[in-house]
Design an enzyme around this catalytic site. Structure first.
Site, PDB file in Angstrom:
ATOM      1  N   ARG A 274       4.158  22.048 -10.074  1.00 13.90           N
ATOM      2  CA  ARG A 274       5.483  21.449  -9.950  1.00 13.90           C
ATOM      3  C   ARG A 274       5.369  19.960 -10.269  1.00 13.90           C
ATOM      4  O   ARG A 274       4.937  19.598 -11.331  1.00 13.90           O
ATOM      5  CB  ARG A 274       6.042  21.693  -8.541  1.00 13.90           C
ATOM      6  CG  ARG A 274       6.519  23.105  -8.334  1.00 13.90           C
ATOM      7  CD  ARG A 274       6.701  23.442  -6.886  1.00 13.90           C
ATOM      8  NE  ARG A 274       5.412  23.470  -6.210  1.00 13.90           N
ATOM      9  CZ  ARG A 274       5.203  23.907  -4.977  1.00 13.90           C
ATOM     10  NH1 ARG A 274       6.218  24.327  -4.266  1.00 13.90           N
ATOM     11  NH2 ARG A 274       4.011  23.915  -4.450  1.00 13.90           N
TER      12      ARG A 274
ATOM     13  N   SER B 119       8.366  27.441  -0.864  1.00 12.71           N
ATOM     14  CA  SER B 119       8.616  28.425   0.197  1.00 12.71           C
ATOM     15  C   SER B 119       9.046  27.715   1.485  1.00 12.71           C
ATOM     16  O   SER B 119       9.928  28.200   2.192  1.00 12.71           O
ATOM     17  CB  SER B 119       7.357  29.241   0.471  1.00 12.71           C
ATOM     18  OG  SER B 119       7.001  29.987  -0.662  1.00 12.71           O
TER      19      SER B 119
ATOM     20  N   LYS C 195      -2.421  28.800   8.001  1.00 16.42           N
ATOM     21  CA  LYS C 195      -1.626  27.800   7.272  1.00 16.42           C
ATOM     22  C   LYS C 195      -0.349  27.448   8.041  1.00 16.42           C
ATOM     23  O   LYS C 195       0.525  28.300   8.223  1.00 16.42           O
ATOM     24  CB  LYS C 195      -1.273  28.351   5.878  1.00 16.42           C
ATOM     25  CG  LYS C 195      -0.657  27.310   4.947  1.00 16.42           C
ATOM     26  CD  LYS C 195      -0.379  27.890   3.567  1.00 16.42           C
ATOM     27  CE  LYS C 195       0.322  26.889   2.674  1.00 16.42           C
ATOM     28  NZ  LYS C 195       0.670  27.460   1.381  1.00 16.42           N
TER      29      LYS C 195
ATOM     30  N   HIS D  39       7.920  31.000  -8.068  1.00 16.69           N
ATOM     31  CA  HIS D  39       6.724  31.848  -8.159  1.00 16.69           C
ATOM     32  C   HIS D  39       6.957  32.949  -9.194  1.00 16.69           C
ATOM     33  O   HIS D  39       6.098  33.215 -10.037  1.00 16.69           O
ATOM     34  CB  HIS D  39       6.442  32.559  -6.826  1.00 16.69           C
ATOM     35  CG  HIS D  39       5.988  31.671  -5.700  1.00 16.69           C
ATOM     36  ND1 HIS D  39       6.508  31.759  -4.432  1.00 16.69           N
ATOM     37  CD2 HIS D  39       5.036  30.707  -5.638  1.00 16.69           C
ATOM     38  CE1 HIS D  39       5.891  30.891  -3.634  1.00 16.69           C
ATOM     39  NE2 HIS D  39       5.003  30.228  -4.351  1.00 16.69           N
TER      40      HIS D  39
HETATM   41  P1  ADP Z   1       3.576  26.902  -1.653  1.00 18.27           P
HETATM   42  O1  ADP Z   1       2.782  25.844  -2.395  1.00 18.27           O
HETATM   43  O2  ADP Z   1       5.064  26.815  -1.861  1.00 18.27           O
HETATM   44  O3  ADP Z   1       3.155  27.173  -0.236  1.00 18.27           O
HETATM   45  P2  ADP Z   1       1.991  29.069  -2.600  1.00 18.27           P
HETATM   46  O4  ADP Z   1       0.756  28.690  -1.880  1.00 18.27           O
HETATM   47  O5  ADP Z   1       2.466  30.456  -2.376  1.00 18.27           O
HETATM   48  O6  ADP Z   1       3.262  28.215  -2.377  1.00 18.27           O
HETATM   49  O7  ADP Z   1       1.823  28.742  -4.144  1.00 18.27           O
HETATM   50  C1  ADP Z   1       1.213  29.544  -5.051  1.00 18.27           C
HETATM   51  C2  ADP Z   1       1.245  28.896  -6.410  1.00 18.27           C
HETATM   52  O8  ADP Z   1       2.580  28.836  -6.887  1.00 18.27           O
HETATM   53  C3  ADP Z   1       0.741  27.461  -6.462  1.00 18.27           C
HETATM   54  O9  ADP Z   1       0.004  27.320  -7.674  1.00 18.27           O
HETATM   55  C4  ADP Z   1       1.989  26.631  -6.532  1.00 18.27           C
HETATM   56  O10 ADP Z   1       1.778  25.407  -7.206  1.00 18.27           O
HETATM   57  C5  ADP Z   1       2.882  27.542  -7.331  1.00 18.27           C
HETATM   58  N1  ADP Z   1       4.298  27.295  -7.093  1.00 18.27           N
HETATM   59  C6  ADP Z   1       4.912  27.223  -5.912  1.00 18.27           C
HETATM   60  N2  ADP Z   1       6.234  26.981  -6.063  1.00 18.27           N
HETATM   61  C7  ADP Z   1       6.457  26.895  -7.405  1.00 18.27           C
HETATM   62  C8  ADP Z   1       7.610  26.625  -8.210  1.00 18.27           C
HETATM   63  N3  ADP Z   1       8.794  26.389  -7.672  1.00 18.27           N
HETATM   64  N4  ADP Z   1       7.447  26.624  -9.571  1.00 18.27           N
HETATM   65  C9  ADP Z   1       6.241  26.835 -10.099  1.00 18.27           C
HETATM   66  N5  ADP Z   1       5.116  27.068  -9.404  1.00 18.27           N
HETATM   67  C10 ADP Z   1       5.210  27.099  -8.075  1.00 18.27           C
END
Ligand code: ADP
Length: 160
Positions: free
Chosen positions: A92, A130, A41, A17
Protein backbone atom coordinates in the site's frame (compact mmCIF):
# COMPACT_ATOMS: atom_id res chain seq x y z
CA UNK A 1 4.60 -24.49 -13.60
CA UNK A 2 4.95 -21.44 -11.35
CA UNK A 3 3.15 -21.60 -8.03
CA UNK A 4 3.00 -18.62 -5.71
CA UNK A 5 1.71 -17.99 -2.21
CA UNK A 6 -0.19 -14.91 -1.06
CA UNK A 7 0.22 -14.87 2.73
CA UNK A 8 -1.57 -12.78 5.34
CA UNK A 9 -3.75 -12.76 8.40
CA UNK A 10 -6.85 -11.81 6.43
CA UNK A 11 -8.82 -10.84 9.55
CA UNK A 12 -10.99 -10.37 7.56
CA UNK A 13 -10.35 -10.48 3.79
CA UNK A 14 -10.76 -7.01 2.22
CA UNK A 15 -11.35 -5.94 -1.37
CA UNK A 16 -7.67 -4.86 -1.37
CA UNK A 17 -6.51 -8.38 -0.50
CA UNK A 18 -8.87 -9.85 -3.10
CA UNK A 19 -7.53 -7.50 -5.79
CA UNK A 20 -3.96 -8.68 -5.06
CA UNK A 21 -5.04 -12.36 -5.15
CA UNK A 22 -6.84 -11.85 -8.49
CA UNK A 23 -3.88 -10.06 -10.05
CA UNK A 24 -1.42 -12.68 -8.75
CA UNK A 25 -3.65 -15.42 -10.21
CA UNK A 26 -3.34 -13.71 -13.59
CA UNK A 27 0.47 -13.66 -13.39
CA UNK A 28 1.28 -17.16 -12.13
CA UNK A 29 -0.07 -20.64 -12.92
CA UNK A 30 -1.29 -21.41 -9.43
CA UNK A 31 -1.85 -19.40 -6.26
CA UNK A 32 -2.12 -20.73 -2.72
CA UNK A 33 -3.52 -18.16 -0.30
CA UNK A 34 -1.85 -18.79 3.06
CA UNK A 35 -3.88 -17.83 6.11
CA UNK A 36 -1.56 -17.25 9.06
CA UNK A 37 -2.96 -18.31 12.42
CA UNK A 38 -1.60 -15.08 14.01
CA UNK A 39 -2.98 -15.92 17.44
CA UNK A 40 -0.78 -13.27 19.07
CA UNK A 41 -1.43 -10.39 16.65
CA UNK A 42 -3.05 -7.41 18.42
CA UNK A 43 -5.02 -9.34 21.04
CA UNK A 44 -5.91 -12.17 18.69
CA UNK A 45 -7.89 -12.20 15.48
CA UNK A 46 -11.62 -11.36 15.40
CA UNK A 47 -12.39 -14.29 13.10
CA UNK A 48 -11.27 -17.89 13.61
CA UNK A 49 -8.87 -19.44 11.17
CA UNK A 50 -11.72 -21.56 9.73
CA UNK A 51 -13.87 -18.45 9.18
CA UNK A 52 -11.02 -16.56 7.50
CA UNK A 53 -10.31 -19.50 5.18
CA UNK A 54 -14.02 -19.82 4.36
CA UNK A 55 -14.37 -16.12 3.40
CA UNK A 56 -11.43 -16.38 0.98
CA UNK A 57 -12.74 -19.62 -0.53
CA UNK A 58 -16.14 -18.02 -1.11
CA UNK A 59 -14.68 -14.80 -2.58
CA UNK A 60 -12.26 -16.62 -4.93
CA UNK A 61 -14.62 -19.37 -6.13
CA UNK A 62 -14.51 -17.78 -9.64
CA UNK A 63 -10.72 -18.33 -9.83
CA UNK A 64 -9.92 -21.94 -10.77
CA UNK A 65 -6.18 -21.62 -10.05
CA UNK A 66 -6.55 -20.33 -6.48
CA UNK A 67 -6.69 -22.50 -3.35
CA UNK A 68 -6.63 -21.59 0.33
CA UNK A 69 -4.60 -23.14 3.16
CA UNK A 70 -4.06 -22.25 6.81
CA UNK A 71 -0.51 -22.29 8.18
CA UNK A 72 1.33 -21.72 11.44
CA UNK A 73 4.98 -22.13 10.43
CA UNK A 74 7.76 -20.00 8.97
CA UNK A 75 6.59 -18.57 5.65
CA UNK A 76 9.50 -20.12 3.72
CA UNK A 77 8.64 -23.53 5.22
CA UNK A 78 5.02 -23.11 4.16
CA UNK A 79 6.17 -22.17 0.63
CA UNK A 80 8.31 -25.28 0.58
CA UNK A 81 5.46 -27.46 1.85
CA UNK A 82 3.12 -26.38 -0.97
CA UNK A 83 5.95 -26.38 -3.52
CA UNK A 84 5.75 -22.63 -4.25
CA UNK A 85 8.73 -20.60 -5.46
CA UNK A 86 7.26 -17.09 -5.17
CA UNK A 87 5.84 -15.09 -2.26
CA UNK A 88 3.48 -12.33 -3.40
CA UNK A 89 2.77 -9.36 -1.15
CA UNK A 90 0.57 -6.34 -1.68
CA UNK A 91 2.10 -2.93 -1.05
CA UNK A 92 0.00 0.00 0.00
CA UNK A 93 1.60 3.29 1.03
CA UNK A 94 5.17 3.84 2.20
CA UNK A 95 4.08 2.53 5.61
CA UNK A 96 4.07 -1.07 4.31
CA UNK A 97 7.46 -0.72 2.67
CA UNK A 98 9.76 -0.76 5.69
CA UNK A 99 8.15 -3.88 7.22
CA UNK A 100 7.86 -5.73 3.90
CA UNK A 101 11.44 -4.84 2.97
CA UNK A 102 12.66 -6.34 6.25
CA UNK A 103 10.54 -9.49 5.86
CA UNK A 104 11.67 -10.01 2.25
CA UNK A 105 15.32 -9.70 3.34
CA UNK A 106 14.86 -12.14 6.21
CA UNK A 107 13.00 -14.63 4.03
CA UNK A 108 15.76 -14.36 1.43
CA UNK A 109 18.27 -15.09 4.21
CA UNK A 110 16.24 -18.17 5.25
CA UNK A 111 15.75 -19.50 1.72
CA UNK A 112 17.23 -17.63 -1.24
CA UNK A 113 15.47 -19.88 -3.79
CA UNK A 114 12.16 -18.28 -2.90
CA UNK A 115 11.52 -14.94 -4.59
CA UNK A 116 9.38 -12.19 -3.02
CA UNK A 117 7.28 -10.21 -5.50
CA UNK A 118 5.34 -7.03 -4.74
CA UNK A 119 2.13 -5.85 -6.35
CA UNK A 120 1.10 -2.23 -5.79
CA UNK A 121 -2.33 -1.63 -4.30
CA UNK A 122 -4.66 0.20 -6.65
CA UNK A 123 -5.34 3.82 -5.54
CA UNK A 124 -8.89 2.93 -4.45
CA UNK A 125 -7.60 0.40 -1.91
CA UNK A 126 -4.37 2.15 -0.97
CA UNK A 127 -5.72 3.11 2.47
CA UNK A 128 -7.80 0.01 3.10
CA UNK A 129 -6.84 -2.37 5.92
CA UNK A 130 -8.54 -5.12 7.88
CA UNK A 131 -8.17 -3.10 11.08
CA UNK A 132 -9.86 -0.03 9.53
CA UNK A 133 -12.71 -2.23 8.31
CA UNK A 134 -13.21 -3.68 11.81
CA UNK A 135 -13.14 -0.19 13.33
CA UNK A 136 -15.80 1.08 10.90
CA UNK A 137 -17.98 -2.01 11.42
CA UNK A 138 -17.69 -1.82 15.23
CA UNK A 139 -19.06 1.71 15.14
CA UNK A 140 -21.94 0.78 12.88
CA UNK A 141 -20.54 2.26 9.63
CA UNK A 142 -21.06 0.63 6.25
CA UNK A 143 -18.20 -1.52 4.93
CA UNK A 144 -20.00 -2.43 1.70
CA UNK A 145 -17.51 -2.30 -1.19
CA UNK A 146 -14.53 -2.39 1.17
CA UNK A 147 -14.90 -6.15 1.74
CA UNK A 148 -16.53 -8.99 -0.24
CA UNK A 149 -20.26 -9.52 0.42
CA UNK A 150 -19.63 -12.70 2.46
CA UNK A 151 -17.54 -10.60 4.89
CA UNK A 152 -20.14 -7.78 5.08
CA UNK A 153 -22.64 -10.32 6.40
CA UNK A 154 -20.18 -12.04 8.74
CA UNK A 155 -19.12 -8.71 10.27
CA UNK A 156 -22.67 -7.63 10.98
CA UNK A 157 -23.43 -11.04 12.55
CA UNK A 158 -20.25 -11.02 14.65
CA UNK A 159 -20.52 -7.44 15.88
CA UNK A 160 -24.28 -7.08 16.33
P1 ADP B 1 -3.12 -6.27 7.29
O1 ADP B 1 -1.75 -5.72 6.92
O2 ADP B 1 -4.27 -5.42 6.84
O3 ADP B 1 -3.25 -6.83 8.68
P2 ADP B 1 -2.59 -8.87 6.24
O4 ADP B 1 -1.55 -9.23 7.23
O5 ADP B 1 -3.72 -9.82 6.10
O6 ADP B 1 -3.30 -7.50 6.39
O7 ADP B 1 -1.91 -8.55 4.84
C1 ADP B 1 -1.55 -9.48 3.92
C2 ADP B 1 -0.93 -8.81 2.73
O8 ADP B 1 -1.90 -8.04 2.04
C3 ADP B 1 0.20 -7.84 3.05
O9 ADP B 1 1.19 -8.01 2.04
C4 ADP B 1 -0.43 -6.48 2.92
O10 ADP B 1 0.51 -5.50 2.54
C5 ADP B 1 -1.41 -6.74 1.81
N1 ADP B 1 -2.54 -5.82 1.84
C6 ADP B 1 -3.32 -5.53 2.88
N2 ADP B 1 -4.28 -4.64 2.55
C7 ADP B 1 -4.08 -4.35 1.23
C8 ADP B 1 -4.72 -3.46 0.30
N3 ADP B 1 -5.73 -2.69 0.65
N4 ADP B 1 -4.24 -3.44 -0.98
C9 ADP B 1 -3.20 -4.20 -1.32
N5 ADP B 1 -2.54 -5.03 -0.49
C10 ADP B 1 -2.97 -5.11 0.77
Amino acid sequence: MKRGIVPGTFDPLTSGHLDIIERAAGLLDEIVVGVALSADKGGGPLFSEEERVRFIEAATSHLSNVSVRAFDTLLVDFADEVDASVIIKGLRAMTDFEREFQMAALNWRLDSKIETMFIMAIPEYMFLSSSAVKEIARHGGSVRGLVPEVVVEALSRKLS
